[in-house]
Write an enzyme that holds these catalytic residues in place. Structure first.
Site, PDB file in Angstrom:
ATOM      1  N   HIS A   1     -10.384  -2.322  11.761  1.00 33.25           N
ATOM      2  CA  HIS A   1      -8.987  -3.152  11.277  1.00 33.25           C
ATOM      3  C   HIS A   1      -9.013  -4.592  12.413  1.00 33.25           C
ATOM      4  O   HIS A   1      -7.804  -4.567  12.887  1.00 33.25           O
ATOM      5  CB  HIS A   1      -8.128  -2.575  10.772  1.00 33.25           C
ATOM      6  CG  HIS A   1      -6.913  -3.090  10.444  1.00 33.25           C
ATOM      7  ND1 HIS A   1      -5.748  -2.385  10.714  1.00 33.25           N
ATOM      8  CD2 HIS A   1      -6.742  -3.834   9.275  1.00 33.25           C
ATOM      9  CE1 HIS A   1      -4.907  -2.741   9.382  1.00 33.25           C
ATOM     10  NE2 HIS A   1      -5.419  -4.021   9.249  1.00 33.25           N
TER      11      HIS A   1
ATOM     12  N   ASP B   1      -9.101  -9.965   9.629  1.00 32.38           N
ATOM     13  CA  ASP B   1      -8.713  -8.599   8.492  1.00 32.38           C
ATOM     14  C   ASP B   1      -9.369  -7.644   9.125  1.00 32.38           C
ATOM     15  O   ASP B   1      -9.331  -6.249   9.642  1.00 32.38           O
ATOM     16  CB  ASP B   1      -8.514  -8.531   7.760  1.00 32.38           C
ATOM     17  CG  ASP B   1      -6.946  -7.102   7.231  1.00 32.38           C
ATOM     18  OD1 ASP B   1      -6.222  -6.483   7.929  1.00 32.38           O
ATOM     19  OD2 ASP B   1      -7.035  -6.490   5.982  1.00 32.38           O
TER      20      ASP B   1
ATOM     21  N   TYR C   1      -0.950  -3.396  -6.976  1.00 32.80           N
ATOM     22  CA  TYR C   1      -0.820  -4.751  -5.705  1.00 32.80           C
ATOM     23  C   TYR C   1      -2.447  -4.019  -4.628  1.00 32.80           C
ATOM     24  O   TYR C   1      -2.779  -3.835  -5.097  1.00 32.80           O
ATOM     25  CB  TYR C   1       0.106  -3.349  -4.374  1.00 32.80           C
ATOM     26  CG  TYR C   1      -0.432  -4.498  -3.542  1.00 32.80           C
ATOM     27  CD1 TYR C   1       0.015  -5.087  -3.249  1.00 32.80           C
ATOM     28  CD2 TYR C   1      -0.678  -3.817  -2.600  1.00 32.80           C
ATOM     29  CE1 TYR C   1       0.440  -5.943  -2.010  1.00 32.80           C
ATOM     30  CE2 TYR C   1      -0.342  -4.617  -0.874  1.00 32.80           C
ATOM     31  CZ  TYR C   1      -0.419  -5.411  -1.059  1.00 32.80           C
ATOM     32  OH  TYR C   1      -0.196  -5.820   0.105  1.00 32.80           O
TER      33      TYR C   1
ATOM     34  N   CYS D   1       1.072  -7.539  11.488  1.00 31.61           N
ATOM     35  CA  CYS D   1       1.863  -8.041  13.339  1.00 31.61           C
ATOM     36  C   CYS D   1       1.044  -9.150  13.655  1.00 31.61           C
ATOM     37  O   CYS D   1       1.069  -9.422  14.863  1.00 31.61           O
ATOM     38  CB  CYS D   1       1.324  -7.369  14.392  1.00 31.61           C
ATOM     39  SG  CYS D   1       2.332  -5.591  13.420  1.00 31.61           S
TER      40      CYS D   1
ATOM     41  N   ARG E   1       2.235 -12.133  -0.885  1.00 34.29           N
ATOM     42  CA  ARG E   1       0.553 -12.331  -0.434  1.00 34.29           C
ATOM     43  C   ARG E   1       0.159 -13.665  -0.630  1.00 34.29           C
ATOM     44  O   ARG E   1      -0.122 -14.420  -1.553  1.00 34.29           O
ATOM     45  CB  ARG E   1      -0.532 -11.048  -0.480  1.00 34.29           C
ATOM     46  CG  ARG E   1       0.317  -9.824   0.157  1.00 34.29           C
ATOM     47  CD  ARG E   1       0.007  -9.564   1.041  1.00 34.29           C
ATOM     48  NE  ARG E   1       0.555  -9.125   2.147  1.00 34.29           N
ATOM     49  CZ  ARG E   1      -0.761  -8.227   2.947  1.00 34.29           C
ATOM     50  NH1 ARG E   1      -1.904  -8.908   3.993  1.00 34.29           N
ATOM     51  NH2 ARG E   1       0.306  -7.307   3.768  1.00 34.29           N
TER      52      ARG E   1
ATOM     53  N   ARG F   1       0.661  -1.168  -0.386  1.00 31.91           N
ATOM     54  CA  ARG F   1      -0.036   0.417   0.266  1.00 31.91           C
ATOM     55  C   ARG F   1       0.625   1.358  -0.176  1.00 31.91           C
ATOM     56  O   ARG F   1       1.832   1.534   0.850  1.00 31.91           O
ATOM     57  CB  ARG F   1      -1.456   0.067   1.378  1.00 31.91           C
ATOM     58  CG  ARG F   1      -2.180  -1.516   1.234  1.00 31.91           C
ATOM     59  CD  ARG F   1      -2.902  -0.719   2.633  1.00 31.91           C
ATOM     60  NE  ARG F   1      -2.385  -1.131   3.610  1.00 31.91           N
ATOM     61  CZ  ARG F   1      -1.752  -0.920   4.170  1.00 31.91           C
ATOM     62  NH1 ARG F   1      -1.924   0.442   4.109  1.00 31.91           N
ATOM     63  NH2 ARG F   1      -1.213  -1.454   5.776  1.00 31.91           N
TER      64      ARG F   1
ATOM     65  N   LYS G   1      -9.007  -2.436   1.680  1.00 30.69           N
ATOM     66  CA  LYS G   1      -9.297  -1.582   2.527  1.00 30.69           C
ATOM     67  C   LYS G   1      -9.841  -0.247   2.114  1.00 30.69           C
ATOM     68  O   LYS G   1     -10.597   0.830   3.088  1.00 30.69           O
ATOM     69  CB  LYS G   1      -7.813  -1.105   2.054  1.00 30.69           C
ATOM     70  CG  LYS G   1      -6.945  -2.148   3.298  1.00 30.69           C
ATOM     71  CD  LYS G   1      -6.931  -2.553   5.211  1.00 30.69           C
ATOM     72  CE  LYS G   1      -6.818  -3.794   5.017  1.00 30.69           C
ATOM     73  NZ  LYS G   1      -5.324  -4.272   5.784  1.00 30.69           N
TER      74      LYS G   1
ATOM     75  N   SER H   1      -0.893  -3.784  10.051  1.00 29.53           N
ATOM     76  CA  SER H   1      -0.865  -4.996   9.282  1.00 29.53           C
ATOM     77  C   SER H   1       0.672  -5.591   9.306  1.00 29.53           C
ATOM     78  O   SER H   1       1.786  -4.832   9.913  1.00 29.53           O
ATOM     79  CB  SER H   1      -1.064  -4.473   7.918  1.00 29.53           C
ATOM     80  OG  SER H   1      -1.654  -3.417   7.286  1.00 29.53           O
TER      81      SER H   1
END
Ligand code: SAT
Ligand code: MN
Length: 586
Positions: free
Chosen positions: A226, A277, A197, A250, A371, A69, A206, A248
């Site tokens: 989130h 998420d 992406y 973590c 990912r 991002r 998001k 993100s």
């Protein structure tokens, strides 16, 4: 596919702008998706992996300048700058439209426009929201088909309503100097140009489910967060649900799919994943807080995912999964990433598309933000409530960051208002999920800093209001930090599955089953109350991460004060009061 006039008019307008060669409506059928996969393989956009070992799995590489991002190129576009607050990039909506339309104009020439009707949440549920994304990328179509519910039934559910979110994605030339991810909350519109992406182009995620949805939630009285959602089933078969916010990369996916440590398994504990998420949370008919996961898939970080850290994720990504920016093992046409196992392939292609030898190369073969995109149904521990349109009742809200020092393993806030303060002052070291420097501590309130679609001062107010409405039905609010380091820079807490030990304490606190000691920051566990059976950690070490270091917290308070200054007069009085309480106790 639809007679909805608002949909048809907007599509005509966009067609006239981007001028595609052809138009394809995504109907959600397997036949159509399979055709697109084939087509993408022919052009090299996708690589078909070994179908015996990884049935239905594909690999994709993004452009090397386009791997995360881009927060500095993400804008909230409104008429008034004040509406977006000090933590968002603002752009006047008129100017933004003009600039973006200039970039988008004619950009689909020679390309196909794919029209993706999608639903966040169960189709037909009153909690769900509908969007339509236009894209010129098959990769986006195939990812959206995993991450959301797409197709004709979404249009049927929409009927002739005008209540849907417009999303235009243009790949253009993936030129990072012309990359913009823009949100127009006042118009329910998202425009994303010059990226391929995931976080920038899967507009349901998001962009819609957090940035636009947080704005809608503010107006309609609910929360878009989130957060992962997980259920912990105790040996009596009762399940309690937790929603947990982490920035993100973590470990949200790992926590959401946790497998209990042996001792817990033997006793009969089970953990169920509802989401990894995003959580949409509303006050239910019973007055308590209920959460749904609006997504239908996982877009998880590959590196570090392994048999220890997340066996359920490994199971989930065995089929029908799209891998992005990982290593391709040429010996058996499978995939690999840093931290998967100790045997990197030697005959391989790295995420940049270059030959790579895991034995001799000094460069990691997978990108740190590589990912997997996998369907929720693949997950062995998916909750049976995942598809419940009402969601699940939340007993505890957990905030957490990545902090080498200062923040203890776990503590409980004194009450809702204090909990909002704990969330609002959360900080975490930055990760590879967004472009920019990694490992810098920054304030990331509720892990929503990059995702709040309006003024965060208002957002904090909204949280306080939700708490007032919930009254004594409000979930208890906690903070955790799995990432404390010792003097050798080693993690002190084992983390991963053993995090259930901390969650057990959290749930016991929710049921008033265990005492805690009051400190200036909130209630901390007595070390003896964290179950360490079967763990190689002594009480003293555990105590060292269950302490409040007054000097460090003084610095913390000063940093929080600085952060709060950004909001000027907009800062809610309740946060000032909480800060004063914390200051007075030091
Ligand atoms: O890149 S995404 O925003 O989709 C994932 C994340 O950073 O949390
Ligand atoms: Mn995320």
């Amino acid at each position: 596919m639809t007679n909805n006039t608002s949909v048809l008019n907007w599509i005509t307008e966009m067609k006239n702008l981007v001028v595609p060669d052809s138009v394809v409506w995504i109907d959600g059928s397997e036949m159509q998706l399979e055709k697109l996969r084939k087509q993408a393989c022919e052009t090299g956009e996708l690589i078909k992996l070994n179908q015996e070992l990884l049935p239905g799995c594909y690999l994709h590489r993004t452009n090397v300048n386009d791997v995360a991002r881009v927060e500095d190129r993400t804008f909230i576009c409104t008429k008034n700058k004040d509406d977006v607050g000090p933590t968002n990039n603002w752009w006047h909506s008129d100017e933004a439209y003009k600039k973006l339309y200039d970039i988008a104009r004619n950009s689909y020439k020679g390309r196909t426009m794919y029209i993706i009707p999608y639903c966040m949440g169960q189709v037909g549920s009153k909690f769900s929201k509908i969007g339509i994304e236009l894209t010129d990328s098959i990769y986006v179509v195939l990812n959206m088909a995993i991450m959301t519910r797409v197709g004709q039934n979404v249009l049927d559910a929409l009927g002739n309503s005008n209540d849907w979110v417009r999303g235009l994605h243009c790949s253009c030339d993936i030129d990072d100097s012309k990359r913009y991810i823009c949100h127009f909350p006042e118009d329910y519109t998202i425009i994303s140009v010059n990226s391929g992406y995931g976080g920038n182009v899967l507009l349901g995620k998001k962009c819609f489910a957090l940035r636009i949805a947080s704005y809608l939630g503010k107006q309609e009285g609910w929360l878009a967060e989130h957060m992962l959602i997980l259920g912990v089933e105790n040996p009596n078969g009762e399940t309690k649900y937790i929603a947990a916010a982490f920035p993100s990369a973590c470990g949200k996916t790992n926590l959401a799919m946790l497998i209990p440590p042996e001792g817990y398994k033997k006793k009969g504990y089970k953990v169920w994943c509802v989401g990894d998420d995003i959580a949409w949370m509303r006050i239910g008919a019973d007055g308590s807080l209920w959460a749904i996961n609006p997504e239908n898939g996982f877009f998880g970080v590959a590196p570090g995912t392994n048999r220890n850290s997340n066996p359920n994720a490994l199971e989930t990504i065995k089929k029908n999964t799209i891998f992005t920016n990982v290593v391709q093992n040429l010996d058996n046409n499978t995939v690999w990433w840093q931290g998967l196992d100790q045997t990197p392939p030697e005959n391989a292609i790295d995420w940049k598309g270059e030959p790579w030898n895991g034995k001799t190369s000094n460069e990691p073969g997978s990108h740190p933000n590589s990912r997997f995109t996998a369907p929720v149904v693949n997950c062995p521990c998916i909750s049976k409530e995942f598809a419940n349109p009402e969601g699940v009742p939340i007993s505890a809200i957990v905030f957490g960051g990545r902090r080498a020092h200062t923040t203890p393993l776990v503590y409980q806030s004194r009450n809702w208002d204090n909990g909002v303060f704990v969330g609002a002052t959360m900080a975490s070291e930055t990760t590879a999920a967004a472009s920019g420097k990694v490992g810098v501590v920054r304030r990331d309130p509720m892990a929503m800093l990059p995702f709040c679609g309006y003024n965060m001062a208002e957002y904090f107010n909204h949280w306080f209001k939700i708490g007032e409405k919930l009254g004594d039905k409000a979930p208890k609010i906690f903070n955790v930090n799995w990432f404390r380091l010792d003097e050798n820079n080693k993690f002190i807490w084992p983390g991963f599955r053993d995090n259930l030990r901390v969650i057990e304490w959290i749930l016991k606190r929710c049921d008033n089953e265990v005492d805690a000691k009051e400190t200036p920051i909130g209630f901390l566990p007595y070390a003896k109350d964290i179950n360490t059976d079967g763990l190689n950690i002594n009480l003293e070490t555990l105590e060292s991460i269950l302490n409040v270091d007054n000097d460090m917290w003084k610095d913390e308070v000063a940093d929080i004060e600085d952060f709060f200054k950004k909001f000027g007069d907009d800062l809610p009085e309740k946060l000032k009061i909480q800060l004063d309480i914390l200051k007075s106790m030091h």
